[in-house]
Write a protein that holds these residues in place. Structure first.
Motif, short mmCIF file in Angstrom:
data_model
loop_
_atom_site.label_atom_id
_atom_site.label_comp_id
_atom_site.label_asym_id
_atom_site.label_seq_id
_atom_site.Cartn_x
_atom_site.Cartn_y
_atom_site.Cartn_z
N SER A 70 0.86 -1.18 0.00
CA SER A 70 0.00 0.00 0.00
C SER A 70 0.89 1.23 0.00
CB SER A 70 -0.91 0.01 1.23
OG SER A 70 -1.78 -1.10 1.24
N TYR A 71 0.34 2.36 -0.44
CA TYR A 71 1.09 3.61 -0.40
C TYR A 71 1.35 3.98 1.06
CZ TYR A 71 -0.20 3.84 -5.31
OH TYR A 71 -0.36 3.56 -6.64
N THR B 162 6.85 6.22 -0.24
CA THR B 162 5.85 5.73 -1.20
C THR B 162 4.51 6.44 -1.06
OG1 THR B 162 5.20 3.92 0.30
CG2 THR B 162 6.94 3.46 -1.31
N TYR B 163 4.27 7.05 0.11
CA TYR B 163 3.02 7.83 0.23
C TYR B 163 2.99 8.97 -0.79
CZ TYR B 163 -0.39 11.15 2.03
OH TYR B 163 -1.45 12.03 2.14
N TRP C 134 4.23 8.91 -3.73
CA TRP C 134 3.95 8.38 -5.07
C TRP C 134 2.48 8.53 -5.40
CZ3 TRP C 134 6.87 3.04 -5.72
CH2 TRP C 134 8.24 3.21 -5.44
N HIS C 135 1.64 8.33 -4.38
CA HIS C 135 0.18 8.41 -4.59
C HIS C 135 -0.20 9.76 -5.18
CE1 HIS C 135 -4.09 8.73 -3.48
NE2 HIS C 135 -4.11 7.41 -3.50
N PRO D 278 -4.55 7.13 -8.83
CA PRO D 278 -4.07 5.75 -9.02
C PRO D 278 -5.21 4.79 -9.31
CG PRO D 278 -3.18 6.74 -7.02
CD PRO D 278 -4.27 7.65 -7.50
N GLU E 12 -1.42 -0.50 -9.10
CA GLU E 12 -0.44 0.01 -10.06
C GLU E 12 0.81 -0.86 -10.03
OE1 GLU E 12 -1.00 2.22 -12.20
OE2 GLU E 12 -2.61 3.51 -11.45
N ASN F 1 -4.41 0.54 -4.24
CA ASN F 1 -4.82 1.93 -3.99
C ASN F 1 -5.40 2.10 -2.59
OD1 ASN F 1 -5.31 4.61 -4.34
ND2 ASN F 1 -7.10 4.36 -5.65
N ILE G 219 -4.05 3.56 1.54
CA ILE G 219 -3.02 4.29 2.26
C ILE G 219 -2.71 3.55 3.56
CG2 ILE G 219 -2.36 6.48 3.34
CD1 ILE G 219 -2.72 6.69 0.34
N LYS H 119 0.69 7.89 6.19
CA LYS H 119 1.04 9.15 5.54
C LYS H 119 2.44 9.62 5.93
CE LYS H 119 -3.72 10.78 5.03
NZ LYS H 119 -4.68 11.88 5.31
#
Length: 704
Positions: free
Chosen positions: A126-127, A185-186, A188-189, A195, A199, A228, A230, A233
């Motif tokens: 996950s992001y 990576t958060y 990236w969202h 998204p 992805e 997609n 979270i 954060k």
């Protein structure tokens, strides 16, 4: 060198040698120090192999020294070889040596830990997750490279349409491997914008201004898959790690993805329920979540259809003297031998001990009990609309990563709620009404647990926040109520007073009590007075025991004066007095300022607390304390009333006049019977007392 091949143009004989890979190079001493005898030159030497920082890797003895550098250790990384008779190196006469071969990416993997198993086909990140990239290389050891992340755009024109997401610079190749810990990576969202449900990503590695291939293609690590959702954060610095070694498997390992938080159940005496609860068996109105027949205050995924519309976060209540106790259910994503879990709240007020976890199998769920060491808000009312916990886990007690972030709406009452002391609902016949419409005992039949109507907690904790004694609580709570715009927790719009079903002309209340006020959003003076008292009682049964409040009931004395006028009713401000004609209601001010309430009554009730009064219906309270009830009533009547009305029936010479009923245009009220009519004419004359009105009223204080 007496054996092996080297690169002439890159080497300086006896100083710095660049050799070919996978071939043994033999080093011998060509130049001896002055005074070295022929016999000494045949003796064994002590040979030293140092790394680039001249830390000893190993030492050996012999006349010569052989070294082989494999392709994965070729690159800019340089070793240092020295020899001596003394068994010590002076770092003056040695030789630098490194290997060279074509640069190549040999293999790749995406991991939940540093240099761990490849999970790209078995796990979707996950992001916000920390993700580990491992690339095995040739000819690049010691180099600094760029790692470019690309998002695969399906349906496009190949890699030309793929989206560049991020470039990680100055990534070191250590022991022939790239081990990049990706902590952002958060972001990236947001970079993607919108998204898809899942992805796919890959990498390219640039060194010396060109992308490195695997011998055919410069695209590597196909594909990292991110769904997609979270996970966090948090944005942590990305960094490169050393490869994990056998016997040192915990070194530089991050445990992200080893466990996941699935459920949390807080140890509570009472749960919280919807103000508009209809039935004790209607599970959707109790703020508690169900999973596999058990009940929780947080679930990673809600599966019961009755839970989908419940508040997020779920409301939870404890007392200020309680330690925060809860049971967290985790799931092992991978097998666990040893793990440490710790937890903290966002404000770092509650403190918890870390909990060691021993062997767990893949997919196993396990429950961990956490008990705070302290009660940081002792003897204080507190409220947190979003009380967040952060769970972290570690394999070594040094490197910690988040593994869950549950949130609650937390109501912290001053003390143990006076649940059994709050007002009871009454049927219209006057008896206790203790079924689903009663507010003193509300029990969730699903888990047989008592629940508190949320607005009693919401107003008491949110607006009483910081209160440290009974007076603080009462004053802070009333400061909100007196604005005459009181809202329920989950319903927008002010609750009303003598409007709709509780009004005179549409009276359809099937029972009386605070439960009615909260269920329907409107009621009368008795409900509003009890509502204020119940909010306080829920904060602490010790601060607000039985008898702490009094329902102060007032009503006209009903006497008839010498001229035949009868003490009949009183007028709540503001009225224009026109004796002997009917008064005119010119301004109304009661709960819900947008409503037009009735402003004349034959009785009224407000709250006496200590030697002061609070009237929630009209937002009135006393500043000073009073020595007796007479002086209290004198102050109250001067603030609340326009007058006490005496009325006389005049049948011989009727006045064409009547009191207009303002809540309903075109309707008039009979001041004695209370009947409503469209006929304006009546047979009354009026005489109004506007000073010392307390003398015209009877009072009946009832301890509650």
């Amino acid at each position: 060198m007496t054996k092996g091949h080297y690169f002439d143009k890159s080497s300086v004989i006896a100083k710095s040698m660049v050799i070919t890979p996978d071939e043994k190079a033999v080093i011998e001493v060509k130049e001896w120090l002055p005074g070295t005898t022929a016999q000494d030159k045949t003796k064994n030497l002590t040979w030293f192999l140092f790394d680039s920082k001249k830390s000893l890797i190993k030492k050996d003895t012999g006349i010569t020294y052989g070294i082989t550098i494999p392709k994965n250790l070729c690159g800019s990384y340089t070793y240092y070889i020295d020899a001596s008779f003394s068994g010590k190196s002076d770092f003056k006469s040695g030789i630098y040596i490194r290997g060279r071969c074509d640069q190549k990416i040999k293999s790749s993997k995406w991991c939940t830990q540093n240099d761990a198993a490849d999970v790209r086909k078995t796990f979707a990140f996950s992001y916000g997750h920390i993700i580990h990239l491992n690339l095995e290389t040739e000819g690049m050891n010691g180099d600094s490279v760029y790692v470019d992340i690309f998002r695969r755009v399906k349906g496009g024109r190949g890699t030309k349409d793929d989206q560049h997401i991020h470039t990680y610079t100055d990534v070191k190749v250590i022991d022939g491997e790239i081990n990049l810990q990706i902590g952002n990576t958060y972001l990236w969202h947001a970079r993607i914008g919108k998204p898809g449900s899942q992805e796919e990503f890959y990498v390219k590695v640039k060194a010396g201004g060109k992308y490195i291939t695997d011998g055919k293609n410069d695209i590597h690590a196909r594909y990292l898959r991110i769904k997609n959702t979270i996970a966090s954060k948090a944005v942590e610095p990305s960094k490169f790690n050393t490869p994990a070694k056998v016997g040192d498997s915990n070194k530089n390992i991050s445990p992200i993805g080893i466990i996941s938080l699935e459920k949390v159940a807080v140890n509570t005496t009472y749960d919280v329920c919807n103000d508009e609860l209809n039935s004790f068996s209607d599970f959707k109105d109790f703020w508690i979540l169900e999973d596999k027949g058990h009940y929780y205050h947080w679930l990673k995924k809600r599966t019961n259809p009755s839970d989908t519309a419940k508040p997020n976060p779920i409301p939870v209540t404890i007392t200020s003297l309680d330690k925060f106790i809860f049971y967290a259910t985790f799931k092992a994503i991978f097998p666990i031998n040893n793990l440490i879990i710790r937890v903290k709240d966002k404000a770092n007020k509650y403190t918890f001990q870390s909990v060691p976890i021993t062997k767990k199998t893949k997919g196993q769920e396990f429950v961990v009990k956490f008990t705070s060491d302290n009660a940081p808000y002792a003897n204080t009312v507190e409220y947190f609309s979003n009380f967040a916990l952060t769970f972290e886990c570690s394999l070594d007690g040094k490197s910690w990563v988040s593994c869950g972030n549950p949130q609650f709406c937390l109501y912290i009452t001053y003390g143990e709620p006076g649940y059994d002391h709050i007002s009871k609902s009454l049927s219209l016949g006057g008896s206790d009404y203790l079924t689903e419409d009663g507010n003193s005992v509300i029990t969730n039949t699903a888990n047989n647990k008592k629940s508190i109507l949320e607005t009693l907690l919401y107003i008491g904790c949110k607006f009483g926040k910081g209160a440290k004694n009974a007076d603080d609580i009462a004053n802070k709570v009333f400061s909100y109520i007196k604005a005459l715009n009181v809202e329920r927790t989950r319903v927008k719009g002010a609750m009303g007073y003598w409007r709709n079903t509780s009004s005179l002309h549409l009276f359809s209340m099937n029972f009386r009590g605070v439960r009615y006020l909260l269920k329907h959003g409107e009621a009368r003076c008795g409900e509003w007075s009890s509502f204020f008292q119940d909010i306080c009682k829920i904060q602490s049964k010790n601060l607000f025991p039985v008898g702490k409040f009094e329902n102060f009931i007032i009503f006209p004395k009903g006497n008839t004066d010498s001229k035949g006028y009868m003490n009949t009713l009183f007028l709540v401000k503001e009225w224009t007095i026109r004796d002997p004609f009917a008064p005119i209601d010119v301004k109304q001010r009661a709960q819900d300022l947008n409503n037009i309430p009735m402003n004349l009554f034959w009785d009224h009730v407000f709250t006496k607390y200590g030697n002061k009064y609070f009237d929630p219906s009209y937002g009135l309270s006393s500043i000073n304390s009073f020595v007796d009830n007479d002086s209290l009533l004198k102050d109250y009547s001067s603030k609340a009333l326009s007058g006490v009305v005496y009325i006389k029936t005049n049948t011989t010479n009727p006045l064409v006049d009547a009191i207009a009923y303002k809540p309903q245009p075109g309707i008039y009220i009979d001041p004695i019977s209370g009947n409503l009519s469209t006929v304006k004419e009546n047979n009354y004359k009026y005489k109004t007392v506007t000073l010392n009105m307390q003398k015209e009223l009877d009072k009946n204080p009832i301890p509650i």
